[in-house]
Design a protein around this motif. Structure first.
Motif, short mmCIF file in Angstrom:
data_model
loop_
_atom_site.label_atom_id
_atom_site.label_comp_id
_atom_site.label_asym_id
_atom_site.label_seq_id
_atom_site.Cartn_x
_atom_site.Cartn_y
_atom_site.Cartn_z
N UNK A 295 -66.21 33.03 -0.61
CA UNK A 295 -65.45 33.81 0.38
C UNK A 295 -65.63 35.30 0.10
N UNK A 296 -65.68 36.09 1.16
CA UNK A 296 -65.82 37.54 1.06
C UNK A 296 -64.88 38.17 2.07
N UNK A 297 -64.52 39.44 1.90
CA UNK A 297 -63.68 40.12 2.91
C UNK A 297 -64.40 40.13 4.26
N UNK A 298 -63.61 40.02 5.33
CA UNK A 298 -64.23 39.96 6.65
C UNK A 298 -64.96 41.26 6.96
N UNK A 299 -64.51 42.38 6.35
CA UNK A 299 -65.22 43.64 6.59
C UNK A 299 -66.63 43.58 6.02
#
Length: 592
Positions: free
Chosen positions: A185-189
């Motif tokens: 998972x990664x930040x949506x930005x």
């Protein structure tokens, strides 16, 4: 441009020459309408006067007056369309301005930001604490939106802040310790930034294709001018040669000039066709370029991720590298031959003209994919005796258009399992671990074939057996991969063992006397027909008529989910029985 009137639609007010709303419309005696300038220009470039739509000829050039009724209707339509466009432009930011501040009492002000952590919208005044209080400064903001449910995790009611690359979906922080534990998972930005970079590459590719096609269009125009000049020079030379021999070859002279002019007209028809296709691709690429430019500046990261699969690749276009206008003239050879053979002109001229005609026929065949109507006639002529024999022996003539269908694993839903040869398809209860692909169906167990068709006719058969649920038909290349019942599909389906439906966006019930074991699908692209047949019973099931296909069509299948109460685990099998005979016939005549 949408219709601006409930009585008259945009299509009724379009000039078929310029494809725009009428300007100074005039009506011909055959009842068709055109812009006065468009029709005048069309007749100025024609040897005789005829209707561009129905081809009715006029002995004298008609003196046409503006049709005031159609002119006033077109003016009202244009004014209404401009008002709608202006209204749309004013309403475009309304998604922001309609949202009111949740903290205001009394008269509420318009919200300027929405706090994902607080779950509330704030005006400029009530947003100040988030700017001044240190603990609130860490909150995340987006522009005010009305559809808040799309930005909140439905399971944990927390803001969607992360993107799961394993499942290709947005999640909240709580999801990373439950359903998405150990997932990437990664930040949506961050994900949105990578997607924007990918979109930028796609936009550059689209722009390059636009430039290539503009250059190709200019190249074809220049080639056409050279061809026209060369033809004019050759005509002049031919007239000079035949002047000296006018007594003996007057009839041959006229015949030769006719062949040369027909050759030039064929070149012009070819050039017009190529330019039209290039302009259509340029229009589509410019539209995609505009969409990509708008998306590259969006701040709505979640919306960008949700629509990204359909925009990450340039639209399908033809490869124009090896396509050019044939400007070679063969008249010089004939002219030299005629000069050398003046004493035996009658016999030798006849031979050379026949050679020229044969060469012209071969050149026309080389461009068969661009002159489609001629192609189908030339290719199908050898089949007429065979078609007659098959009809006389009660064979299904539709099988002449049988194609070899192989399913595309890159489009298959995660719950589908394909055989190694791509001919069998079944559904499982456990999702497969597959690589992400923008072509893959996400919501339902659908799959497309590898081969698509943008012209002509094709036919394929699927063994459905005793399955209780299935979907079979065709779909456009751009069909939505996330919709449960996507537009751009033409199918028949069986639900719960006894409910047959014909679906085209919406579905209608079908009455079936007998449950088919094998279903045949026949498509006539130009006629807009999609027909379904019970192969073993040799009976018609249903036909979609009056369709206007503009995109490539692919065979489209679904074995549907495995149901505990009905089973439905049997596979769909693409039939091969008819291919060994008809496929060989088509290969021999060069159709495939």
């Amino acid at each position: 441009m949408a219709s601006s009137s409930g009585v008259v639609s945009e299509e009724q007010l379009l000039c078929c020459i310029c494809l725009d709303v009428f300007t100074d419309p005039v009506s011909t005696s055959c009842g068709h309408n055109f812009c006065k300038k468009c029709l005048g220009g069309y007749w100025d470039n024609s040897d005789h006067w005829h209707c561009p739509l129905c081809n009715k000829s006029f002995e004298n050039r008609p003196d046409l007056s503006v049709n005031t009724f159609i002119s006033e209707t077109a003016a009202q339509f244009r004014k209404s369309a401009e008002l709608n466009a202006s209204s749309s432009a004013e309403d475009s930011p309304s998604k922001l301005t309609k949202v009111l501040c949740d903290a205001c009492t009394g008269v509420k002000k318009k919200a300027v930001k929405f706090c994902l952590n607080c779950g509330a919208s704030y005006c400029g005044t009530h947003l100040e604490p988030h700017k001044n209080i240190q603990i609130l400064q860490k909150h995340k903001f987006i522009d005010p939106v009305e559809n808040l449910q799309d930005y909140i995790c439905k399971k944990h009611e927390r803001p969607l802040e992360l993107f799961c690359r394993d499942d290709q979906t947005c999640v909240c922080l709580f999801c990373t310790v439950t359903d998405h534990k150990s997932h990437n998972t990664v930040p949506i930005e961050e994900e949105s930034g990578e997607l924007k970079a990918q979109l930028k590459k796609t936009q550059i590719e689209v722009q390059k294709r636009i430039q290539d096609r503009l250059e190709k269009t200019e190249e074809i125009k220049q080639s056409l001018e050279l061809s026209k000049k060369s033809t004019e020079d050759e005509i002049a030379g031919g007239v000079e040669v035949f002047t000296a021999l006018i007594c003996s070859i007057e009839r041959r002279q006229a015949e030769l000039l006719g062949v040369m002019e027909e050759e030039q007209k064929a070149a012009e028809r070819q050039a017009e066709h190529l330019i039209k296709e290039l302009e259509q691709e340029i229009t589509e690429l410019k539209r995609r370029d505009t969409e990509l430019e708008q998306l590259s500046h969006t701040e709505d990261h979640l919306h960008l991720l949700q629509i990204s699969p359909s925009l990450c690749r340039p639209p399908h276009t033809n490869n124009w590298t090896d396509i050019s206008l044939n400007t070679n003239s063969s008249v010089e050879i004939l002219r030299r031959s005629l000069s050398q053979l003046q004493k035996t002109i009658n016999n030798e001229t006849e031979k050379e003209i026949q050679k020229l005609k044969q060469r012209k026929q071969k050149e026309a065949t080389a461009f068969k994919w661009f002159i489609k109507n001629w192609t189908q006639l030339v290719l199908l002529l050898p089949l007429l005796p065979l078609v007659f024999l098959m009809l006389m022996s009660n064979k299904m003539w539709i099988q002449f258009y049988a194609v070899d269908v192989t399913l595309d694993p890159d489009t298959a839903n995660r719950f589908l399992i394909l055989s190694d040869d791509g001919k069998q398809l079944r559904c499982t209860n456990l999702p497969r671990n597959v690589l992400y692909s923008s072509k893959r169906f996400f919501s339902e167990p659908y799959v497309l074939a590898k081969e698509g068709f943008s012209s002509g006719r094709f036919y394929y058969e699927v063994q459905v057996g005793d399955k209780t649920d299935w979907v079979i038909g065709v779909a456009e290349e751009s069909v939505d991969r996330f919709e449960e019942f996507p537009d751009g599909t033409w199918t028949i389906a069986l639900w719960n063992s006894n409910k047959y439906k014909a679906c085209e966006g919406s579905c209608k019930s079908l009455s079936m006397r007998k449950k088919p074991q094998k279903v045949g699908v026949f498509v006539d692209y130009e006629e807009g027909l999609v027909s379904f047949y019970d192969v073993e019973a040799r009976s018609h099931i249903y036909t979609f008529t009056g369709q206007s296909f503009t995109k490539k069509l692919y065979p489209f299948l679904s074995p549907c989910h495995v149901l505990l109460e009905h089973g439905n685990s049997a596979p769909l099998i693409i039939s091969k029985e008819y291919q060994s005979y008809t496929w060989t016939v088509f290969q021999k005549i060069g159709l495939f």
